[in-house]
Design an enzyme around this catalytic site. Structure first.
Site, PDB file in Angstrom:
ATOM      1  N   THR A 193       0.849  -1.204   0.000  1.00 56.43           N
ATOM      2  CA  THR A 193       0.000   0.000   0.000  1.00 56.43           C
ATOM      3  C   THR A 193       0.875   1.240   0.000  1.00 56.43           C
ATOM      4  O   THR A 193       1.868   1.290   0.718  1.00 56.43           O
ATOM      5  CB  THR A 193      -0.868   0.008   1.265  1.00 56.43           C
ATOM      6  OG1 THR A 193      -1.811  -1.034   1.136  1.00 56.43           O
ATOM      7  CG2 THR A 193      -1.585   1.328   1.470  1.00 56.43           C
ATOM      8  N   ARG A 221     -14.873  -6.388   1.786  1.00 52.51           N
ATOM      9  CA  ARG A 221     -13.964  -6.003   2.871  1.00 52.51           C
ATOM     10  C   ARG A 221     -13.276  -4.661   2.546  1.00 52.51           C
ATOM     11  O   ARG A 221     -12.774  -4.449   1.455  1.00 52.51           O
ATOM     12  CB  ARG A 221     -12.914  -7.092   3.069  1.00 52.51           C
ATOM     13  CG  ARG A 221     -11.895  -6.800   4.179  1.00 52.51           C
ATOM     14  CD  ARG A 221     -10.647  -6.160   3.662  1.00 52.51           C
ATOM     15  NE  ARG A 221      -9.644  -5.971   4.714  1.00 52.51           N
ATOM     16  CZ  ARG A 221      -8.542  -5.234   4.569  1.00 52.51           C
ATOM     17  NH1 ARG A 221      -8.309  -4.616   3.431  1.00 52.51           N
ATOM     18  NH2 ARG A 221      -7.692  -5.107   5.549  1.00 52.51           N
ATOM     19  N   VAL A 222     -13.245  -3.770   3.519  1.00 53.30           N
ATOM     20  CA  VAL A 222     -12.524  -2.506   3.373  1.00 53.30           C
ATOM     21  C   VAL A 222     -11.570  -2.390   4.555  1.00 53.30           C
ATOM     22  O   VAL A 222     -11.944  -2.658   5.702  1.00 53.30           O
ATOM     23  CB  VAL A 222     -13.505  -1.311   3.357  1.00 53.30           C
ATOM     24  CG1 VAL A 222     -12.748   0.012   3.393  1.00 53.30           C
ATOM     25  CG2 VAL A 222     -14.393  -1.365   2.113  1.00 53.30           C
ATOM     26  N   GLY A 223     -10.344  -2.016   4.270  1.00 52.74           N
ATOM     27  CA  GLY A 223      -9.347  -1.863   5.336  1.00 52.74           C
ATOM     28  C   GLY A 223      -9.250  -0.421   5.813  1.00 52.74           C
ATOM     29  O   GLY A 223     -10.197   0.364   5.692  1.00 52.74           O
ATOM     30  N   ASP A 224      -8.087  -0.086   6.327  1.00 52.53           N
ATOM     31  CA  ASP A 224      -7.879   1.256   6.903  1.00 52.53           C
ATOM     32  C   ASP A 224      -7.584   2.328   5.859  1.00 52.53           C
ATOM     33  O   ASP A 224      -7.809   3.516   6.097  1.00 52.53           O
ATOM     34  CB  ASP A 224      -6.664   1.202   7.843  1.00 52.53           C
ATOM     35  CG  ASP A 224      -5.395   0.790   7.102  1.00 52.53           C
ATOM     36  OD1 ASP A 224      -5.455  -0.171   6.308  1.00 52.53           O
ATOM     37  OD2 ASP A 224      -4.352   1.441   7.296  1.00 52.53           O
ATOM     38  N   THR A 244       0.341   1.428   6.824  1.00 49.92           N
ATOM     39  CA  THR A 244       0.305   0.293   5.902  1.00 49.92           C
ATOM     40  C   THR A 244       0.282  -0.980   6.734  1.00 49.92           C
ATOM     41  O   THR A 244       0.643  -0.964   7.910  1.00 49.92           O
ATOM     42  CB  THR A 244       1.522   0.327   4.946  1.00 49.92           C
ATOM     43  OG1 THR A 244       1.426  -0.771   4.033  1.00 49.92           O
ATOM     44  CG2 THR A 244       2.834   0.247   5.687  1.00 49.92           C
ATOM     45  N   GLY A 245      -0.163  -2.059   6.119  1.00 50.03           N
ATOM     46  CA  GLY A 245      -0.233  -3.316   6.870  1.00 50.03           C
ATOM     47  C   GLY A 245      -1.667  -3.766   7.052  1.00 50.03           C
ATOM     48  O   GLY A 245      -2.556  -3.361   6.296  1.00 50.03           O
ATOM     49  N   VAL A 246      -1.895  -4.588   8.037  1.00 46.27           N
ATOM     50  CA  VAL A 246      -3.221  -5.180   8.232  1.00 46.27           C
ATOM     51  C   VAL A 246      -4.185  -4.101   8.746  1.00 46.27           C
ATOM     52  O   VAL A 246      -4.129  -3.675   9.896  1.00 46.27           O
ATOM     53  CB  VAL A 246      -3.159  -6.366   9.209  1.00 46.27           C
ATOM     54  CG1 VAL A 246      -4.552  -6.962   9.421  1.00 46.27           C
ATOM     55  CG2 VAL A 246      -2.215  -7.429   8.664  1.00 46.27           C
ATOM     56  N   GLY A 247      -5.071  -3.692   7.847  1.00 45.16           N
ATOM     57  CA  GLY A 247      -5.925  -2.538   8.113  1.00 45.16           C
ATOM     58  C   GLY A 247      -6.811  -2.680   9.327  1.00 45.16           C
ATOM     59  O   GLY A 247      -7.099  -1.694  10.017  1.00 45.16           O
TER      60      GLY A 247
HETATM   61  C1  SD4 Z   1      -5.466  -2.781   4.008  1.00 44.79           C
HETATM   62  N1  SD4 Z   1      -3.721  -1.434   4.873  1.00 44.79           N
HETATM   63  O1  SD4 Z   1      -6.317  -2.873   3.130  1.00 44.79           O
HETATM   64  C2  SD4 Z   1      -4.173  -2.104   3.698  1.00 44.79           C
HETATM   65  C3  SD4 Z   1      -3.226  -3.129   3.181  1.00 44.79           C
HETATM   66  C4  SD4 Z   1      -1.816  -2.734   3.207  1.00 44.79           C
HETATM   67  O2  SD4 Z   1       0.304  -3.077   2.745  1.00 44.79           O
HETATM   68  O3  SD4 Z   1      -1.405  -1.722   3.732  1.00 44.79           O
HETATM   69  N2  SD4 Z   1      -0.954  -3.488   2.664  1.00 44.79           N
HETATM   70  O4  SD4 Z   1      -5.632  -3.286   5.112  1.00 44.79           O
END
Ligand code: SD4
Length: 334
Positions: A193, A221-224, A244-247
């Site tokens: 991301t 599904r929608v993340g952060d 970035t990462g697991v939203g």
């Molecule tokens: C999400 N934060 O959709 C995003 C994914 C992400 O690096 O950052 N990947 O959760």
């Protein structure tokens, strides 16, 4: 008798040198404001994105234009499978994109679960500028984009489709663990991301964030990343942050807004990022031991910092003193 130089030196001991200059009618120049011009963005491909953003800043452009321009580079990158075109699809084979943008006035715009439009960040900006709303999702976001002249096109590339078909063979999906493609040898986490923050020559701050989300996510599904306050937050008085990462982990702590509030209280950018990572770990240690979350932050003084759960979070930095710098963030797990 004092000569002029000695007079200024002596006077400056008791009064400021500006006042001393005024006493003897020398011209007074206003102090040059510090050059805080800066662009910072997530992951290795942030280098190319920063280069595009930096050109805008160098020409005296607005931070808002810089971050939109920079993020579009990642959205176009066919080797990047979690942003824009060529993003990995959801479980049903649909590429759905999320993005948001925020400017120095606190204006913001966002799109989520947007399909068939290659530049979600540009659509997010138009949501901000041309609608009374902050966020459009799904069909409505796509309809708005098409009305605004964006091309409705297929974003699933043959490579992304092949990866999805491979995934379909056993359909293993563990939401807390990132299962995106392991592009870098030795890397367990390949989040791509893009979050980008910038300060322009006027000292104004903006930010942008764009993603296709976690690969093979559930439909809907929608993340952060498109959520103002989670994946991105800007307060022109204080600074900005992105994630970035697991939203899901970022949303739970309102990550980016919290970092900006910590900076308002005096935390330097890196310490603010670390505090929020530690809060995630405090509440969710077992859940996140194999997950990545990385934060980036800048403050009004042009200082920047980052912190992550896992050890391979890189970010790109460009300032008037240095360009094309790739830094690996300090992390909780080494
Ligand atoms: C999400 N934060 O959709 C995003 C994914 C992400 O690096 O950052 N990947 O959760």
């Amino acid at each position: 008798m004092l000569n002029r130089r000695a007079f200024i030196t002596k006077s400056a001991i008791g009064v400021s040198s500006v006042a001393a200059a005024q006493l003897i009618h020398l011209p007074v120049f206003a102090a040059t404001p510090p050059d805080n011009t800066l662009v910072i963005s997530t992951w290795d491909f942030g280098i190319a994105a920063n280069q595009a953003a930096w050109k805008v800043l160098q020409q005296g452009g607005r931070a808002l234009d810089a971050v939109e321009t920079g993020v579009k580079v990642a959205e176009e990158d066919l080797d990047n499978h979690t942003v824009g075109r060529a993003g990995y699809p959801d479980r049903e084979g649909r590429v759905t994109l999320d993005a948001c943008i925020m400017d120095e006035y606190g204006n913001c715009g966002s799109v989520a679960a947007l399909e068939n439009i290659a530049h979600p960040i540009a659509v997010a900006r138009l949501v901000m500028e041309k609608t009374p709303h902050v966020m459009l999702v799904g069909q409505g976001a796509m309809q708005f984009a098409v009305q605004q002249g964006f091309k409705n096109e297929k974003l699933l590339t043959p490579e992304a489709e092949a990866a999805w078909k491979e995934w379909l063979k056993d359909k293993t999906y563990k939401p807390p663990v990132n299962i995106e493609n392991k592009k870098k040898p030795g890397s367990r986490y390949n989040h791509d991301t893009i979050g980008m923050l910038a300060i322009d020559s006027k000292g104004n701050i903006s930010g942008a964030c764009s993603t296709s989300g976690l690969a093979f996510k559930m439909r809907g599904r929608v993340g952060d990343s498109p959520i103002i306050g989670a994946g991105l937050f800007v307060d022109n008085e204080v600074g900005a942050a992105t994630a970035t990462g697991v939203g899901e982990e970022v949303i739970r702590v309102a990550g980016s807004a919290l970092i900006v509030e910590l900076m308002r209280q005096g935390y330097p950018p890196k310490a603010a990022c670390k505090e929020v990572v530690e809060r995630i770990i405090k509440k969710r240690k077992d859940a996140v031991k194999d997950s990545q979350v990385g934060f980036l932050a800048i403050n009004k003084k042009g200082e920047y910092g980052a912190y992550a759960i896992q050890n391979d979070f890189t970010f790109a930095v460009s300032t008037s003193r240095k360009q094309d710098i790739l830094v690996t963030a300090t992390s909780y797990y080494k």
